[in-house]
Write a protein that holds these residues in place. Structure first.
Motif, PDB file in Angstrom:
ATOM      1  N   GLU A  53      -1.434 -10.430   9.393  1.00 19.20           N
ATOM      2  CA  GLU A  53      -1.503  -9.006   9.070  1.00 19.20           C
ATOM      3  C   GLU A  53      -2.858  -8.471   9.512  1.00 19.20           C
ATOM      4  OE1 GLU A  53      -0.380  -6.253   5.260  1.00 19.20           O
ATOM      5  OE2 GLU A  53      -1.506  -8.080   4.851  1.00 19.20           O
ATOM      6  N   LYS A  56      -6.713  -3.498   8.777  1.00 20.98           N
ATOM      7  CA  LYS A  56      -6.459  -2.119   8.343  1.00 20.98           C
ATOM      8  C   LYS A  56      -5.128  -2.013   7.609  1.00 20.98           C
ATOM      9  CE  LYS A  56      -9.152   0.494  11.680  1.00 20.98           C
ATOM     10  NZ  LYS A  56      -9.113   1.495  12.750  1.00 20.98           N
ATOM     11  N   HIS A  57      -4.107  -2.636   8.150  1.00 17.45           N
ATOM     12  CA  HIS A  57      -2.793  -2.590   7.508  1.00 17.45           C
ATOM     13  C   HIS A  57      -2.858  -3.234   6.129  1.00 17.45           C
ATOM     14  CE1 HIS A  57       1.381  -3.734   6.595  1.00 17.45           C
ATOM     15  NE2 HIS A  57       1.661  -2.582   7.166  1.00 17.45           N
ATOM     16  N   ALA A  58      -3.561  -4.350   6.015  1.00 19.96           N
ATOM     17  CA  ALA A  58      -3.700  -5.029   4.721  1.00 19.96           C
ATOM     18  C   ALA A  58      -4.426  -4.133   3.714  1.00 19.96           C
ATOM     19  CB  ALA A  58      -4.438  -6.349   4.886  1.00 19.96           C
ATOM     20  N   ILE A  60      -4.622  -0.794   3.688  1.00 17.21           N
ATOM     21  CA  ILE A  60      -3.736   0.318   3.332  1.00 17.21           C
ATOM     22  C   ILE A  60      -2.662  -0.155   2.357  1.00 17.21           C
ATOM     23  CG2 ILE A  60      -1.961   1.877   4.259  1.00 17.21           C
ATOM     24  CD1 ILE A  60      -3.779   2.033   6.813  1.00 17.21           C
ATOM     25  N   ARG A  61      -2.067  -1.309   2.630  1.00 16.54           N
ATOM     26  CA  ARG A  61      -1.015  -1.856   1.761  1.00 16.54           C
ATOM     27  C   ARG A  61      -1.564  -2.192   0.371  1.00 16.54           C
ATOM     28  NH1 ARG A  61      -0.257  -6.679   0.314  1.00 16.54           N
ATOM     29  NH2 ARG A  61      -1.456  -7.623   2.025  1.00 16.54           N
ATOM     30  N   HIS A  70      -1.404   6.722  -1.098  1.00 11.34           N
ATOM     31  CA  HIS A  70      -1.311   6.510   0.352  1.00 11.34           C
ATOM     32  C   HIS A  70      -2.631   6.950   0.967  1.00 11.34           C
ATOM     33  CE1 HIS A  70       3.022   5.755   0.279  1.00 11.34           C
ATOM     34  NE2 HIS A  70       3.073   6.699  -0.646  1.00 11.34           N
ATOM     35  N   ASN A  72      -5.451   6.969   4.536  1.00 14.66           N
ATOM     36  CA  ASN A  72      -5.704   6.831   5.965  1.00 14.66           C
ATOM     37  C   ASN A  72      -7.080   6.197   6.106  1.00 14.66           C
ATOM     38  OD1 ASN A  72      -3.352   8.227   6.909  1.00 14.66           O
ATOM     39  ND2 ASN A  72      -4.341  10.124   6.286  1.00 14.66           N
TER      40      ASN A  72
END
Length: 84
Positions: A53, A56-58, A60-61, A70, A72
């Motif tokens: 993963e 950044k995705h981790a 955000i999640r 949520h 950015n």
């Protein structure tokens, strides 16, 4: 924020999170902290990245899972912290 914890020489855990803030109508900044259940410990929302993963995705999640918010990511700032 990227937090690399070394439990021993053969184990690495990657934690990702974010410093979540908002600007008020008075142009002040407010920062989000979470309090850990059953303790007086406060921190920024973060948690372990899943295998393969992206950081950044981790982040955000993890913020979504821990706060329901949520977000950015506004910059590419990252920091690595290692623990012996």
């Amino acid at each position: 924020m990227i937090d690399t914890e070394h439990a021993n020489a053969n184990t690495t855990e990657i934690s990702c999170g974010a410093i979540v803030f908002r600007t008020t109508l008075n142009n002040n900044k407010e920062v989000l902290l979470i309090r850990h259940t059953g303790s007086s410990y406060w921190s920024f929302p973060k948690g372990h990245a899943k295998p393969h993963e992206g950081y950044k995705h981790a982040a955000i999640r993890e913020v979504q899972e821990e706060t329901g918010i949520h977000i950015n990511i506004e910059c590419d700032f990252a920091d690595v912290v290692s623990y012996p």
